[in-house]
Write a protein that holds these residues in place. Structure first.
Motif, short mmCIF file in Angstrom:
data_model
loop_
_atom_site.label_atom_id
_atom_site.label_comp_id
_atom_site.label_asym_id
_atom_site.label_seq_id
_atom_site.Cartn_x
_atom_site.Cartn_y
_atom_site.Cartn_z
N UNK A 25 -1.05 -3.89 6.80
CA UNK A 25 -1.15 -3.60 5.37
C UNK A 25 -1.36 -4.95 4.70
N UNK A 26 -2.39 -5.07 3.89
CA UNK A 26 -2.69 -6.39 3.33
C UNK A 26 -2.24 -6.54 1.88
N UNK A 27 -1.60 -5.53 1.31
CA UNK A 27 -1.06 -5.63 -0.05
C UNK A 27 0.24 -4.84 -0.11
N UNK A 28 0.97 -5.05 -1.20
CA UNK A 28 2.19 -4.27 -1.43
C UNK A 28 1.91 -2.95 -2.14
N UNK A 29 0.63 -2.59 -2.21
CA UNK A 29 0.28 -1.28 -2.76
C UNK A 29 0.99 -0.17 -2.00
N UNK A 30 1.19 -0.37 -0.71
CA UNK A 30 1.76 0.67 0.14
C UNK A 30 3.27 0.78 0.01
N UNK B 112 3.23 -6.07 2.39
CA UNK B 112 2.14 -7.02 2.64
C UNK B 112 2.34 -7.74 3.96
N UNK B 113 1.27 -7.75 4.77
CA UNK B 113 1.25 -8.45 6.07
C UNK B 113 2.13 -7.80 7.14
N UNK C 18 4.31 5.65 3.86
CA UNK C 18 4.02 4.97 5.12
C UNK C 18 5.25 4.27 5.71
N UNK C 19 5.15 4.01 7.00
CA UNK C 19 6.18 3.25 7.72
C UNK C 19 5.60 1.91 8.15
N UNK C 20 6.45 1.03 8.61
CA UNK C 20 6.04 -0.26 9.16
C UNK C 20 6.49 -0.34 10.61
#
Length: 259
Positions: A147-152, A157-158, A216-218
């Motif tokens: 994920x490249x932004x905190x939109x999720x 992010x990252x 979403x999950x990480x």
């Protein structure tokens, strides 16, 4: 004859038989014969009615069976030809209750600024089996996805992106609809979320849209900012895209449906 007759019915019947007996004395017809004949007639009528009812019920069942076969033709054909469809649930490690989890994996793809390689992301299995061949001088490269932004979500992010490969248990069709977070009438939701792709300002001239789950999950421990295949949100840009119904710079929703 019915065994549940009332006293009034029995009295009436006795009077009728008395009249019949009196009427048939001059005809020399035995009363016993008349009584037996009445039993035969009544029994025949009862059996005829039961037969008619059974035939009507059979016809009704035949109609229902024909309709059932018609409605399930696609289902039976699909099962014979190899089972129900599969889909990837991006951003999650579980499937909808209506689907069977085939495997949990990690999203991956071509490095975000690579000039070559494939456009589409993959749901990579953790249960890896290797072959015997070695690399060539011009091998393509497969990286994990972030994920490249905190939109999720906060602190997304990252971080690395999980995924789940799911198989429909009953339905025979699966469809991803961009621009909606609810299915069309007659379809069942598997999950909904937001559309994702590479950023519009990246070095690559190709991309691939995916539908990332709204919750979403990480992947635990996956926050090293190694880049790789990157998941950005997608927004509407008015112009050739008609507004309304779209709204400029509004993130695009998506839903995955089955039928």
């Amino acid at each position: 004859m019915s065994q549940e007759k009332t006293l009034k019915d029995l009295t009436k019947e006795a009077e009728e038989w008395k009249a019949i007996t009196q009427d048939n004395k001059n005809k020399n017809v035995p009363v016993s014969k008349l009584y037996v004949q009445s039993i035969i007639n009544e029994t025949t009528e009862v059996h005829a009615q039961r037969l008619a009812d059974a035939l009507n019920k059979l016809k009704s069942l035949e109609r229902k069976l024909k309709l059932y076969r018609k409605e399930n033709t696609d289902l039976w054909r699909n099962k014979i030809e190899g089972g129900t469809p599969t889909y990837v649930r991006w951003g999650r490690s579980t499937c909808n209750n209506g689907s069977k989890l085939l495997y949990v994996g990690q999203a991956g793809g071509t490095f975000y600024n690579s000039k070559g390689g494939a456009a589409n992301p993959l749901c990579l299995t953790y249960d890896v089996l290797w072959g015997y061949r070695t690399k060539s001088p011009h091998s393509a490269r497969l990286h994990g996805a972030e994920y490249e932004t905190n939109f999720w979500g906060p602190n997304f992010d990252d971080t690395d992106v999980p995924c789940a490969v799911c198989q429909l248990k009953i339905s025979t069709h699966v469809l991803m609809i961009p621009g909606r977070n609810k299915c069309l009438k007659g379809w069942t939701e598997e999950y909904h979320g937001y559309l994702s792709s590479e950023t519009h300002s990246g070095d690559r001239s190709r991309g691939f849209y995916t539908c990332v789950d709204e919750s979403p999950e990480q992947i635990k421990g996956g926050s090293g900012n190694a880049n790789g295949f990157l998941f950005y949100d997608v927004v509407a840009k008015c112009g050739s895209l008609k507004c309304p119904p779209y709204i400029n710079n509004k993130p695009i929703t998506c839903v995955v449906c089955s039928q």
